[in-house]
Design a protein around this motif. Structure first.
Motif, PDB file in Angstrom:
ATOM      1  N   GLU A 226       0.830  -1.202   0.000  1.00  0.00           N
ATOM      2  CA  GLU A 226       0.000   0.000   0.000  1.00  0.00           C
ATOM      3  C   GLU A 226       0.864   1.251   0.000  1.00  0.00           C
ATOM      4  N   ASN A 227       1.969   1.245   0.734  1.00  0.00           N
ATOM      5  CA  ASN A 227       2.848   2.412   0.773  1.00  0.00           C
ATOM      6  C   ASN A 227       3.446   2.726  -0.593  1.00  0.00           C
ATOM      7  N   ALA A 228       3.755   1.694  -1.356  1.00  0.00           N
ATOM      8  CA  ALA A 228       4.279   1.930  -2.709  1.00  0.00           C
ATOM      9  C   ALA A 228       3.235   2.654  -3.564  1.00  0.00           C
ATOM     10  N   GLU A 229       1.978   2.260  -3.417  1.00  0.00           N
ATOM     11  CA  GLU A 229       0.901   2.916  -4.162  1.00  0.00           C
ATOM     12  C   GLU A 229       0.696   4.349  -3.677  1.00  0.00           C
ATOM     13  N   LEU A 230       0.705   4.535  -2.367  1.00  0.00           N
ATOM     14  CA  LEU A 230       0.524   5.877  -1.809  1.00  0.00           C
ATOM     15  C   LEU A 230       1.653   6.804  -2.233  1.00  0.00           C
ATOM     16  N   LEU A 231       2.864   6.269  -2.290  1.00  0.00           N
ATOM     17  CA  LEU A 231       4.000   7.071  -2.736  1.00  0.00           C
ATOM     18  C   LEU A 231       3.789   7.563  -4.166  1.00  0.00           C
ATOM     19  N   LEU A 232       3.367   6.669  -5.054  1.00  0.00           N
ATOM     20  CA  LEU A 232       3.144   7.058  -6.450  1.00  0.00           C
ATOM     21  C   LEU A 232       2.164   8.213  -6.562  1.00  0.00           C
ATOM     22  N   GLU A 233       1.159   8.192  -5.686  1.00  0.00           N
ATOM     23  CA  GLU A 233       0.116   9.216  -5.719  1.00  0.00           C
ATOM     24  C   GLU A 233       0.549  10.514  -5.035  1.00  0.00           C
ATOM     25  N   GLY A 234       1.666  10.445  -4.302  1.00  0.00           N
ATOM     26  CA  GLY A 234       2.068  11.603  -3.516  1.00  0.00           C
ATOM     27  C   GLY A 234       1.236  11.752  -2.256  1.00  0.00           C
ATOM     28  N   SER A 235       0.630  10.638  -1.810  1.00  0.00           N
ATOM     29  CA  SER A 235      -0.181  10.653  -0.588  1.00  0.00           C
ATOM     30  C   SER A 235       0.678  10.302   0.625  1.00  0.00           C
ATOM     31  N   ASN A 236       0.129  10.538   1.804  1.00  0.00           N
ATOM     32  CA  ASN A 236       0.844  10.186   3.031  1.00  0.00           C
ATOM     33  C   ASN A 236       0.882   8.672   3.192  1.00  0.00           C
ATOM     34  N   VAL A 237       2.057   8.146   3.480  1.00  0.00           N
ATOM     35  CA  VAL A 237       2.200   6.699   3.607  1.00  0.00           C
ATOM     36  C   VAL A 237       1.843   6.256   5.025  1.00  0.00           C
ATOM     37  N   LEU A 238       1.660   4.946   5.164  1.00  0.00           N
ATOM     38  CA  LEU A 238       1.317   4.365   6.460  1.00  0.00           C
ATOM     39  C   LEU A 238       2.579   4.243   7.310  1.00  0.00           C
ATOM     40  N   ARG A 239       2.486   4.671   8.551  1.00  0.00           N
ATOM     41  CA  ARG A 239       3.631   4.586   9.467  1.00  0.00           C
ATOM     42  C   ARG A 239       3.160   4.016  10.800  1.00  0.00           C
ATOM     43  N   GLU A 240       3.918   3.076  11.306  1.00  0.00           N
ATOM     44  CA  GLU A 240       3.701   2.605  12.670  1.00  0.00           C
ATOM     45  C   GLU A 240       4.689   3.347  13.582  1.00  0.00           C
ATOM     46  N   VAL A 241       4.423   3.368  14.858  1.00  0.00           N
ATOM     47  CA  VAL A 241       5.309   4.065  15.806  1.00  0.00           C
ATOM     48  C   VAL A 241       6.663   3.360  15.829  1.00  0.00           C
ATOM     49  N   PRO A 242       7.742   4.077  15.543  1.00  0.00           N
ATOM     50  CA  PRO A 242       9.061   3.429  15.521  1.00  0.00           C
ATOM     51  C   PRO A 242       9.489   2.962  16.906  1.00  0.00           C
ATOM     52  N   GLN A 243      10.193   1.836  16.924  1.00  0.00           N
ATOM     53  CA  GLN A 243      10.687   1.265  18.169  1.00  0.00           C
ATOM     54  C   GLN A 243      12.214   1.145  18.103  1.00  0.00           C
ATOM     55  N   HIS A 244      12.836   1.026  19.249  1.00  0.00           N
ATOM     56  CA  HIS A 244      14.266   0.758  19.284  1.00  0.00           C
ATOM     57  C   HIS A 244      14.515  -0.687  18.858  1.00  0.00           C
ATOM     58  N   VAL A 245      15.568  -0.903  18.098  1.00  0.00           N
ATOM     59  CA  VAL A 245      15.924  -2.258  17.678  1.00  0.00           C
ATOM     60  C   VAL A 245      16.447  -3.035  18.871  1.00  0.00           C
ATOM     61  N   LYS A 246      15.906  -4.229  19.038  1.00  0.00           N
ATOM     62  CA  LYS A 246      16.417  -5.127  20.072  1.00  0.00           C
ATOM     63  C   LYS A 246      17.607  -5.870  19.482  1.00  0.00           C
ATOM     64  N   LYS A 247      18.770  -5.449  19.861  1.00  0.00           N
ATOM     65  CA  LYS A 247      20.005  -5.987  19.285  1.00  0.00           C
ATOM     66  C   LYS A 247      20.189  -7.462  19.690  1.00  0.00           C
ATOM     67  N   LYS A 248      20.235  -8.336  18.686  1.00  0.00           N
ATOM     68  CA  LYS A 248      20.431  -9.753  18.953  1.00  0.00           C
ATOM     69  C   LYS A 248      21.906 -10.103  18.950  1.00  0.00           C
ATOM     70  N   LYS A 249      22.265 -10.919  19.881  1.00  0.00           N
ATOM     71  CA  LYS A 249      23.654 -11.335  19.972  1.00  0.00           C
ATOM     72  C   LYS A 249      23.830 -12.679  19.250  1.00  0.00           C
ATOM     73  N   PHE A 250      24.997 -13.228  19.329  1.00  0.00           N
ATOM     74  CA  PHE A 250      25.315 -14.485  18.654  1.00  0.00           C
ATOM     75  C   PHE A 250      24.329 -15.596  19.040  1.00  0.00           C
ATOM     76  N   LEU A 251      23.927 -16.376  18.071  1.00  0.00           N
ATOM     77  CA  LEU A 251      22.969 -17.480  18.238  1.00  0.00           C
ATOM     78  C   LEU A 251      21.582 -16.988  18.611  1.00  0.00           C
ATOM     79  N   GLY A 252      21.327 -15.684  18.354  1.00  0.00           N
ATOM     80  CA  GLY A 252      19.992 -15.153  18.560  1.00  0.00           C
ATOM     81  C   GLY A 252      19.650 -14.873  19.994  1.00  0.00           C
ATOM     82  N   LEU A 253      20.627 -14.912  20.893  1.00  0.00           N
ATOM     83  CA  LEU A 253      20.360 -14.654  22.310  1.00  0.00           C
ATOM     84  C   LEU A 253      20.442 -13.155  22.581  1.00  0.00           C
TER      85      LEU A 253
END
Length: 254
Positions: A226-253
């Protein structure tokens, strides 16, 4: 599907070399289900300088060729400007091309680091009424090490676009994992191919959407499409509230 990032224009950067290459890419795009592509040649990255006038001319020529060959694909003008201090002047001089002449503007960072003036430039671009989209942040080494940089940019109004091949693991497990972390933190707004050729840098967009659908469900897939379509139209795109990245360490821990 709509692909907002592709190097399909021939002979002007490290994408398609000839018109025949462009036609081959177009056929592959249609086969994958893509009906519209924004052509985004490199600009001011140290190797290429593709101004708005050149891009508009090349876009028109390619659309004419696709029409002659009855290939159901529309090419729209865009650009991938490397971040540099004269971007605002380039906009005033009409050397910079926004995406389909909308308020959305790609910004490419160096692969190894984030310039110190990035935050100020992104702010100044927004003061001009434009919305900067940071392309492939998942492949920026400093972003990988300090994902909070992207969080701050997004929180202050910028958007970002991740490459389909990154989601698919074509750039390796580390890039794939980081791409997923960015998606999970609501720091991604678009998925696009960044296709250059049919061998080492093809589309893989349909496969990326399948992966996102399987991992995150229909709502996330819908948001990106949907955002790709909204961009083409020059409309406001959909945004969710940004979060901090939970940094994963080795083996996903954590």
């Amino acid at each position: 599907m709509i692909d907002i990032h592709c190097h399909i224009l021939s002979g002007i950067d490290d994408g398609a070399k000839t018109m025949e290459d462009s036609v081959a890419l177009a056929k592959a795009a249609v086969k994958e289900g893509i009906h519209t592509i924004i052509a985004t040649p490199h600009h001011m990255n140290g190797r290429y300088e593709n101004t708005r006038a050149i891009i508009l001319e090349k876009t028109a020529l390619l659309n004419e060729r696709l029409k002659e060959e009855s290939i159901p694909l529309t090419i729209l003008p865009g650009q991938e400007p490397a971040i540099h201090g004269e971007i605002l002047e380039g906009l005033e001089n009409e050397e910079i091309q926004t995406l389909n002449d909308t308020q959305y503007l790609f910004i490419e960072l160096p692969s190894g680091y984030v310039p110190r003036y990035t935050e100020k430039l992104l702010f100044d671009i927004q003061l001009k009424g434009l919305i900067p989209i940071i392309v492939h942040p998942e492949r920026n080494q400093e972003m990988v090490e300090k994902p909070d940089l992207l969080y701050q940019f997004i929180k202050k109004g910028a958007l970002s676009q991740v490459t389909a091949s990154s989601v698919n693991g074509k750039f390796g497990k580390k890039v794939k994992s980081f791409s997923e972390q960015l998606i999970e933190a609501n720091l991604v707004h678009f998925i696009a191919s960044d296709a250059h050729n049919l061998t080492s840098r093809s589309f893989h967009l349909e496969n990326a959407y399948d992966h996102i659908h399987n991992r995150y469900g229909v709502d996330m897939t819908y948001l990106f499409k949907e955002n790709a379509e909204l961009l083409l139209e020059g409309s406001n795109v959909l945004r969710e509230v940004p979060q901090h990245v939970k940094k994963k360490k080795f083996l996903g821990l954590f």
